[in-house]
Design a protein around this motif. Structure first.
Motif, PDB file in Angstrom:
ATOM      1  N   GLN A   5      39.435  30.903  25.498  1.00 45.88           N
ATOM      2  CA  GLN A   5      39.182  31.195  26.893  1.00 45.88           C
ATOM      3  C   GLN A   5      40.293  32.090  27.427  1.00 45.88           C
ATOM      4  O   GLN A   5      40.072  33.024  28.172  1.00 45.88           O
ATOM      5  CB  GLN A   5      39.156  29.874  27.645  1.00 45.88           C
ATOM      6  N   TYR A   6      41.501  31.758  27.028  1.00 47.03           N
ATOM      7  CA  TYR A   6      42.660  32.504  27.497  1.00 47.03           C
ATOM      8  C   TYR A   6      43.384  33.112  26.309  1.00 47.03           C
ATOM      9  O   TYR A   6      43.157  32.762  25.166  1.00 47.03           O
ATOM     10  CB  TYR A   6      43.638  31.579  28.231  1.00 47.03           C
ATOM     11  N   ALA A   9      50.087  32.208  24.541  1.00 46.01           N
ATOM     12  CA  ALA A   9      51.467  32.577  24.869  1.00 46.01           C
ATOM     13  C   ALA A   9      52.195  32.972  23.598  1.00 46.01           C
ATOM     14  O   ALA A   9      52.008  32.326  22.561  1.00 46.01           O
ATOM     15  CB  ALA A   9      52.181  31.409  25.534  1.00 46.01           C
TER      16      ALA A   9
ATOM     17  N   ALA B  15      27.949  28.547  28.812  1.00 42.30           N
ATOM     18  CA  ALA B  15      28.919  29.360  28.072  1.00 42.30           C
ATOM     19  C   ALA B  15      30.281  29.278  28.747  1.00 42.30           C
ATOM     20  O   ALA B  15      30.388  29.156  29.966  1.00 42.30           O
ATOM     21  CB  ALA B  15      28.457  30.812  28.021  1.00 42.30           C
ATOM     22  N   ARG B  16      31.286  29.357  27.884  1.00 41.30           N
ATOM     23  CA  ARG B  16      32.641  29.361  28.440  1.00 41.30           C
ATOM     24  C   ARG B  16      32.867  30.662  29.195  1.00 41.30           C
ATOM     25  O   ARG B  16      32.462  31.726  28.737  1.00 41.30           O
ATOM     26  CB  ARG B  16      33.656  29.274  27.306  1.00 41.30           C
ATOM     27  N   PRO B  17      33.474  30.596  30.345  1.00 39.02           N
ATOM     28  CA  PRO B  17      33.731  31.832  31.083  1.00 39.02           C
ATOM     29  C   PRO B  17      34.746  32.689  30.331  1.00 39.02           C
ATOM     30  O   PRO B  17      35.624  32.173  29.656  1.00 39.02           O
ATOM     31  CB  PRO B  17      34.305  31.337  32.408  1.00 39.02           C
ATOM     32  N   ALA B  19      37.934  35.379  30.125  1.00 40.97           N
ATOM     33  CA  ALA B  19      39.239  35.228  30.756  1.00 40.97           C
ATOM     34  C   ALA B  19      39.212  35.722  32.197  1.00 40.97           C
ATOM     35  O   ALA B  19      39.835  35.137  33.086  1.00 40.97           O
ATOM     36  CB  ALA B  19      40.285  35.993  29.953  1.00 40.97           C
ATOM     37  N   ALA B  22      37.580  33.190  34.483  1.00 38.62           N
ATOM     38  CA  ALA B  22      38.179  31.860  34.525  1.00 38.62           C
ATOM     39  C   ALA B  22      39.337  31.769  35.506  1.00 38.62           C
ATOM     40  O   ALA B  22      39.937  30.721  35.633  1.00 38.62           O
ATOM     41  CB  ALA B  22      38.650  31.466  33.134  1.00 38.62           C
ATOM     42  N   GLY B  23      39.646  32.880  36.159  1.00 36.33           N
ATOM     43  CA  GLY B  23      40.772  32.853  37.087  1.00 36.33           C
ATOM     44  C   GLY B  23      42.076  33.103  36.382  1.00 36.33           C
ATOM     45  O   GLY B  23      42.098  33.441  35.192  1.00 36.33           O
ATOM     46  N   PRO B  24      43.173  32.969  37.114  1.00 38.72           N
ATOM     47  CA  PRO B  24      44.472  33.286  36.524  1.00 38.72           C
ATOM     48  C   PRO B  24      44.782  32.402  35.323  1.00 38.72           C
ATOM     49  O   PRO B  24      44.377  31.241  35.263  1.00 38.72           O
ATOM     50  CB  PRO B  24      45.467  33.052  37.659  1.00 38.72           C
ATOM     51  N   ALA B  25      45.490  32.975  34.352  1.00 40.63           N
ATOM     52  CA  ALA B  25      45.848  32.241  33.145  1.00 40.63           C
ATOM     53  C   ALA B  25      46.872  31.169  33.485  1.00 40.63           C
ATOM     54  O   ALA B  25      47.558  31.260  34.505  1.00 40.63           O
ATOM     55  CB  ALA B  25      46.431  33.206  32.109  1.00 40.63           C
ATOM     56  N   PRO B  26      46.957  30.125  32.636  1.00 39.75           N
ATOM     57  CA  PRO B  26      47.974  29.097  32.871  1.00 39.75           C
ATOM     58  C   PRO B  26      49.378  29.695  32.903  1.00 39.75           C
ATOM     59  O   PRO B  26      49.636  30.727  32.293  1.00 39.75           O
ATOM     60  CB  PRO B  26      47.816  28.163  31.668  1.00 39.75           C
ATOM     61  N   ARG B  28      52.110  28.855  31.567  1.00 34.15           N
ATOM     62  CA  ARG B  28      52.817  28.971  30.284  1.00 34.15           C
ATOM     63  C   ARG B  28      52.536  30.314  29.626  1.00 34.15           C
ATOM     64  O   ARG B  28      53.426  30.944  29.053  1.00 34.15           O
ATOM     65  CB  ARG B  28      52.369  27.829  29.368  1.00 34.15           C
ATOM     66  N   ILE B  29      51.264  30.779  29.719  1.00 35.02           N
ATOM     67  CA  ILE B  29      50.900  32.040  29.085  1.00 35.02           C
ATOM     68  C   ILE B  29      51.506  33.209  29.852  1.00 35.02           C
ATOM     69  O   ILE B  29      52.034  34.152  29.266  1.00 35.02           O
ATOM     70  CB  ILE B  29      49.365  32.138  28.990  1.00 35.02           C
ATOM     71  N   GLY B  32      55.288  33.148  29.202  1.00 34.45           N
ATOM     72  CA  GLY B  32      55.572  33.555  27.820  1.00 34.45           C
ATOM     73  C   GLY B  32      55.379  35.047  27.630  1.00 34.45           C
ATOM     74  O   GLY B  32      56.210  35.723  27.026  1.00 34.45           O
ATOM     75  N   PHE B  33      54.290  35.571  28.192  1.00 36.74           N
ATOM     76  CA  PHE B  33      54.023  37.004  28.021  1.00 36.74           C
ATOM     77  C   PHE B  33      55.081  37.836  28.754  1.00 36.74           C
ATOM     78  O   PHE B  33      55.568  38.846  28.225  1.00 36.74           O
ATOM     79  CB  PHE B  33      52.631  37.354  28.525  1.00 36.74           C
ATOM     80  N   TRP B  36      58.106  37.865  26.739  1.00 36.86           N
ATOM     81  CA  TRP B  36      57.840  38.705  25.564  1.00 36.86           C
ATOM     82  C   TRP B  36      58.100  40.174  25.909  1.00 36.86           C
ATOM     83  O   TRP B  36      58.740  40.909  25.157  1.00 36.86           O
ATOM     84  CB  TRP B  36      56.392  38.476  25.151  1.00 36.86           C
TER      85      TRP B  36
END
Lengths: 131, 211
Positions: A5-6, A9, B15-17, B19, B22-26, B28-29, B32-33, B36
């Protein structure tokens, strides 16, 4: 339908919460990475010191070994993969590598060119040799 | 997808939405990005210093060259320390993932000790070079050498301080989400430093001994 889905990280081993990642498999990944890195490091030191290899090719060999070890670190320690959840991380990495190559290769080419063209008597006029 | 036309609403609901839907990513991601990208910019800075070093590597101004100064055994031990500390840092990430306090502290301690060993060896090397008059003011080659290796050493020092701070946070705050994100950033930082060191020992020490 993939379950991603996402994005993932960077540095995270698994983005799928329903896949139970055992700690032992994680340890195995890091241990394989460590073993490969140790082998590549030992090879680098051996290549630099041996007289068995053609001296002109040693620098190239060292560069190849360093690139290989960088790959090992990225895959086994930083968990960069080619999966779709890792696209953003890989794209950022690719851009970083592009800039790094441009900076290093470009600087070296220009400096070598300057040294060749602007210092006719290299031994006498090489500005780098002066204090 | 041809089935999706027939029962469009149902499939879209199940179906899974993607990205974007689904709105903003968590967080942590996102964190992390972002870190990075910071690390990549840090590596670009190292690339500039590497380029300066490579351009000046033969400008010894009559002073000592790399082949006369570098001690390969000490470099090999430093490399081993940093590689092992990168490994224990990975084990620490695993311990954090399964929320084991004792294993986290132990891995962090080993990581810290190995990093500190690396730093001590590097400082001894610097002190030895300065003692025989091969300090950064001696030649352009040595200026570039101390800038490049010293910059990496400063990063390692910052990493060690960061590790101590993180262990204090784990002890006081426990494994809450914010602390785990910072630990993720720390492990990224530590592994990236090891990648820089791979290039450093190849380009500076091993290729320096060749010529």
């Amino acid at each position: 339908m993939t379950d991603t889905q996402y994005d993932r990280a960077p540095g995270d081993a698994s983005a799928l919460p329903d896949v139970e990642q055992g700690t032992s498999s994680g340890v195995l990944v890091y241990t394989i990475g460590l073993a490969l890195a140790v082998v590549l490091t030992a090879m680098s030191f051996w290549v630099a010191n041996t007289s068995l290899l053609w001296a002109g090719g040693v620098s190239l060999g060292l560069t190849v070994l360093a690139i290989a070890q960088m790959g090992v670190h990225l895959v086994f320690f930083l968990h960069v993969t080619t999966g779709p959840d890792n696209t953003n991380n890989v794209m950022a990495l690719a851009f970083g590598v592009l800039i790094v190559v441009l900076v290093v290769v470009g600087s070296l080419l220009i400096m070598a060119d300057l040294n060749d063209n602007m210092m006719p008597a290299a031994e006498l006029m090489n500005l780098q040799m002066q204090h | 997808m041809s089935i999706a036309v027939a029962v469009d609403d149902e499939v879209r609901y199940e179906a899974r939405p993607s990205a974007s839907e689904a709105g903003p990513a968590p967080k942590r991601i996102v964190v992390g990005f972002g870190f990075w990208v910071f690390l990549l910019s840090d590596i670009v800075m190292f690339a500039a210093i590497f380029a300066a070093y490579a351009a000046l590597a033969h400008a010894t101004a009559g002073g000592p060259s790399g082949g006369q100064l570098f001690n390969q055994r000490s470099v090999a031990i430093e490399t081993g320390c940093l590689l092992a500390s990168s490994y224990t840092c990975g084990l620490m990430s695993l311990a954090i993932g399964s929320r084991r306090f004792a294993a986290t502290y132990l891995a962090a301690l080993v990581t810290f000790v190995l990093g500190a060993c690396f730093l001590v060896l590097e400082l001894r090397e610097f002190a030895g070079m300065i003692a025989i008059g091969a300090g950064p003011q001696r030649s352009a080659f040595l200026s570039a050498f101390f800038t490049l290796v010293g910059c990496h050493g400063l990063h390692v020092t910052a990493g060690l301080v960061w590790l101590v701070v993180m262990m204090a946070q784990v002890a006081i705050k426990g494994f809450r989400a914010a602390v785990e994100r910072r630990l993720l950033c720390f492990s990224l930082f530590w592994h990236a430093l090891d990648i820089v060191w791979v290039w450093l020992f190849t380009v500076v020490y091993l290729m320096g001994v060749l010529s």
